[in-house]
Write a protein that holds these residues in place. Structure first.
Motif, mmCIF file in Angstrom:
data_model
loop_
_atom_site.group_PDB
_atom_site.id
_atom_site.type_symbol
_atom_site.label_atom_id
_atom_site.label_comp_id
_atom_site.label_asym_id
_atom_site.label_seq_id
_atom_site.Cartn_x
_atom_site.Cartn_y
_atom_site.Cartn_z
ATOM 1 N N ARG A 295 0.854 -1.188 0.000
ATOM 2 C CA ARG A 295 0.000 0.000 0.000
ATOM 3 C C ARG A 295 0.890 1.237 0.000
ATOM 4 O O ARG A 295 2.070 1.161 0.350
ATOM 5 C CB ARG A 295 -0.891 -0.011 1.233
ATOM 6 C CG ARG A 295 -1.914 -1.123 1.196
ATOM 7 C CD ARG A 295 -2.911 -0.961 2.340
ATOM 8 N NE ARG A 295 -3.987 -1.902 2.171
ATOM 9 C CZ ARG A 295 -4.328 -2.808 3.071
ATOM 10 N NH1 ARG A 295 -3.710 -2.866 4.222
ATOM 11 N NH2 ARG A 295 -5.320 -3.634 2.840
ATOM 12 N N PRO A 296 0.323 2.389 -0.377
ATOM 13 C CA PRO A 296 1.130 3.621 -0.384
ATOM 14 C C PRO A 296 1.722 3.975 0.978
ATOM 15 O O PRO A 296 2.778 4.601 1.047
ATOM 16 C CB PRO A 296 0.136 4.690 -0.843
ATOM 17 C CG PRO A 296 -0.869 3.948 -1.649
ATOM 18 C CD PRO A 296 -0.984 2.601 -0.984
ATOM 19 N N ASP A 297 1.070 3.546 2.073
ATOM 20 C CA ASP A 297 1.607 3.848 3.400
ATOM 21 C C ASP A 297 2.729 2.892 3.815
ATOM 22 O O ASP A 297 3.286 3.018 4.899
ATOM 23 C CB ASP A 297 0.499 3.854 4.446
ATOM 24 C CG ASP A 297 -0.187 2.507 4.597
ATOM 25 O OD1 ASP A 297 0.198 1.538 3.897
ATOM 26 O OD2 ASP A 297 -1.110 2.415 5.422
ATOM 27 N N GLY A 298 3.067 1.915 2.970
ATOM 28 C CA GLY A 298 4.172 1.007 3.236
ATOM 29 C C GLY A 298 3.766 -0.344 3.775
ATOM 30 O O GLY A 298 4.603 -1.234 3.895
ATOM 31 N N ASN A 299 2.500 -0.523 4.131
ATOM 32 C CA ASN A 299 2.035 -1.813 4.635
ATOM 33 C C ASN A 299 1.945 -2.821 3.496
ATOM 34 O O ASN A 299 1.582 -2.489 2.381
ATOM 35 C CB ASN A 299 0.664 -1.678 5.294
ATOM 36 C CG ASN A 299 0.728 -0.907 6.586
ATOM 37 O OD1 ASN A 299 1.744 -0.918 7.270
ATOM 38 N ND2 ASN A 299 -0.347 -0.222 6.918
ATOM 39 N N LEU A 300 2.263 -4.064 3.812
ATOM 40 C CA LEU A 300 2.157 -5.144 2.839
ATOM 41 C C LEU A 300 0.918 -5.965 3.124
ATOM 42 O O LEU A 300 0.527 -6.133 4.282
ATOM 43 C CB LEU A 300 3.395 -6.048 2.917
ATOM 44 C CG LEU A 300 4.733 -5.396 2.613
ATOM 45 C CD1 LEU A 300 5.850 -6.405 2.821
ATOM 46 C CD2 LEU A 300 4.764 -4.848 1.208
ATOM 47 N N TYR A 301 0.287 -6.471 2.088
ATOM 48 C CA TYR A 301 -0.852 -7.350 2.278
ATOM 49 C C TYR A 301 -0.829 -8.432 1.209
ATOM 50 O O TYR A 301 -0.249 -8.265 0.142
ATOM 51 C CB TYR A 301 -2.176 -6.587 2.266
ATOM 52 C CG TYR A 301 -2.479 -5.864 0.977
ATOM 53 C CD1 TYR A 301 -3.342 -6.418 0.045
ATOM 54 C CD2 TYR A 301 -1.910 -4.634 0.695
ATOM 55 C CE1 TYR A 301 -3.610 -5.759 -1.141
ATOM 56 C CE2 TYR A 301 -2.176 -3.974 -0.479
ATOM 57 C CZ TYR A 301 -3.033 -4.538 -1.396
ATOM 58 O OH TYR A 301 -3.288 -3.887 -2.564
ATOM 59 N N THR A 302 -1.423 -9.559 1.516
ATOM 60 C CA THR A 302 -1.413 -10.715 0.630
ATOM 61 C C THR A 302 -2.732 -10.797 -0.115
ATOM 62 O O THR A 302 -3.800 -10.648 0.479
ATOM 63 C CB THR A 302 -1.205 -12.005 1.441
ATOM 64 O OG1 THR A 302 -0.006 -11.869 2.193
ATOM 65 C CG2 THR A 302 -1.094 -13.209 0.535
ATOM 66 N N ARG A 303 -2.638 -11.033 -1.416
ATOM 67 C CA ARG A 303 -3.825 -11.261 -2.237
ATOM 68 C C ARG A 303 -3.810 -12.704 -2.708
ATOM 69 O O ARG A 303 -2.758 -13.313 -2.850
ATOM 70 C CB ARG A 303 -3.820 -10.339 -3.450
ATOM 71 C CG ARG A 303 -4.120 -8.911 -3.114
ATOM 72 C CD ARG A 303 -4.228 -8.122 -4.376
ATOM 73 N NE ARG A 303 -4.830 -6.821 -4.102
ATOM 74 C CZ ARG A 303 -5.089 -5.932 -5.025
ATOM 75 N NH1 ARG A 303 -4.807 -6.184 -6.275
ATOM 76 N NH2 ARG A 303 -5.633 -4.781 -4.701
ATOM 77 N N TYR A 304 -4.997 -13.217 -2.984
ATOM 78 C CA TYR A 304 -5.125 -14.599 -3.413
ATOM 79 C C TYR A 304 -5.924 -14.666 -4.708
ATOM 80 O O TYR A 304 -6.803 -13.852 -4.961
ATOM 81 C CB TYR A 304 -5.829 -15.434 -2.338
ATOM 82 C CG TYR A 304 -5.061 -15.475 -1.049
ATOM 83 C CD1 TYR A 304 -4.042 -16.392 -0.879
ATOM 84 C CD2 TYR A 304 -5.322 -14.588 -0.024
ATOM 85 C CE1 TYR A 304 -3.307 -16.430 0.291
ATOM 86 C CE2 TYR A 304 -4.603 -14.618 1.148
ATOM 87 C CZ TYR A 304 -3.600 -15.544 1.293
ATOM 88 O OH TYR A 304 -2.875 -15.571 2.448
ATOM 89 N N GLY A 305 -5.619 -15.671 -5.509
ATOM 90 C CA GLY A 305 -6.385 -15.948 -6.725
ATOM 91 C C GLY A 305 -6.336 -14.826 -7.733
ATOM 92 O O GLY A 305 -5.295 -14.269 -8.039
ATOM 93 N N ARG A 306 -7.502 -14.443 -8.254
ATOM 94 C CA ARG A 306 -7.596 -13.455 -9.315
ATOM 95 C C ARG A 306 -7.289 -12.039 -8.838
ATOM 96 O O ARG A 306 -7.054 -11.162 -9.640
ATOM 97 C CB ARG A 306 -8.960 -13.518 -9.977
ATOM 98 C CG ARG A 306 -9.217 -14.895 -10.521
ATOM 99 C CD ARG A 306 -9.991 -15.071 -11.755
ATOM 100 N NE ARG A 306 -10.037 -14.047 -12.739
ATOM 101 C CZ ARG A 306 -9.411 -14.107 -13.910
ATOM 102 N NH1 ARG A 306 -8.640 -15.128 -14.176
ATOM 103 N NH2 ARG A 306 -9.554 -13.157 -14.797
ATOM 104 N N GLU A 307 -7.301 -11.826 -7.534
ATOM 105 C CA GLU A 307 -6.950 -10.509 -7.004
ATOM 106 C C GLU A 307 -5.516 -10.130 -7.364
ATOM 107 O O GLU A 307 -5.191 -8.958 -7.440
ATOM 108 C CB GLU A 307 -7.101 -10.477 -5.490
ATOM 109 C CG GLU A 307 -8.519 -10.546 -5.010
ATOM 110 C CD GLU A 307 -8.597 -10.519 -3.490
ATOM 111 O OE1 GLU A 307 -7.539 -10.675 -2.839
ATOM 112 O OE2 GLU A 307 -9.689 -10.332 -2.971
ATOM 113 N N CYS A 308 -4.656 -11.115 -7.598
ATOM 114 C CA CYS A 308 -3.256 -10.835 -7.944
ATOM 115 C C CYS A 308 -3.153 -10.108 -9.287
ATOM 116 O O CYS A 308 -2.185 -9.409 -9.536
ATOM 117 C CB CYS A 308 -2.456 -12.130 -8.011
ATOM 118 S SG CYS A 308 -2.190 -12.879 -6.405
ATOM 119 N N GLU A 309 -4.127 -10.305 -10.158
ATOM 120 C CA GLU A 309 -4.082 -9.674 -11.476
ATOM 121 C C GLU A 309 -4.580 -8.240 -11.451
ATOM 122 O O GLU A 309 -4.392 -7.509 -12.414
ATOM 123 C CB GLU A 309 -4.919 -10.487 -12.450
ATOM 124 C CG GLU A 309 -4.406 -11.921 -12.626
ATOM 125 C CD GLU A 309 -5.346 -12.786 -13.421
ATOM 126 O OE1 GLU A 309 -6.362 -12.274 -13.929
ATOM 127 O OE2 GLU A 309 -5.059 -13.975 -13.553
#
Length: 62
Positions: free
Chosen positions: A43-57
């Motif tokens: 994210r722009p604030d520097g936090n990382l988050y995990t996406r799964y499946g079609r969200e990766c695209e």
């Protein structure tokens, strides 16, 4: 005088081959990771988050 076994152009070739091999390996790992169904976005604030499946695209904005 002694004769060089490796000429400077050989070192350049080996360096370029190593860089290309590294880039190919990183690309293959990224494709594998996406195919397995997960990816990490920032994210722009520097936090990382995990996406799964079609969200990766999708674009990286949450």
């Amino acid at each position: 005088m002694f004769k060089l076994r490796f000429k400077p152009k050989h070192y350049v070739f080996i360096a370029i081959a190593g860089i290309l091999l590294g880039m190919a390996g990183a690309t293959a790992y990224d494709v594998y990771r996406k195919r397995e169904g997960w990816c990490v976005r920032a994210r722009p604030d520097g936090n990382l988050y995990t996406r799964y499946g079609r969200e990766c695209e999708l674009p990286s904005s949450p």
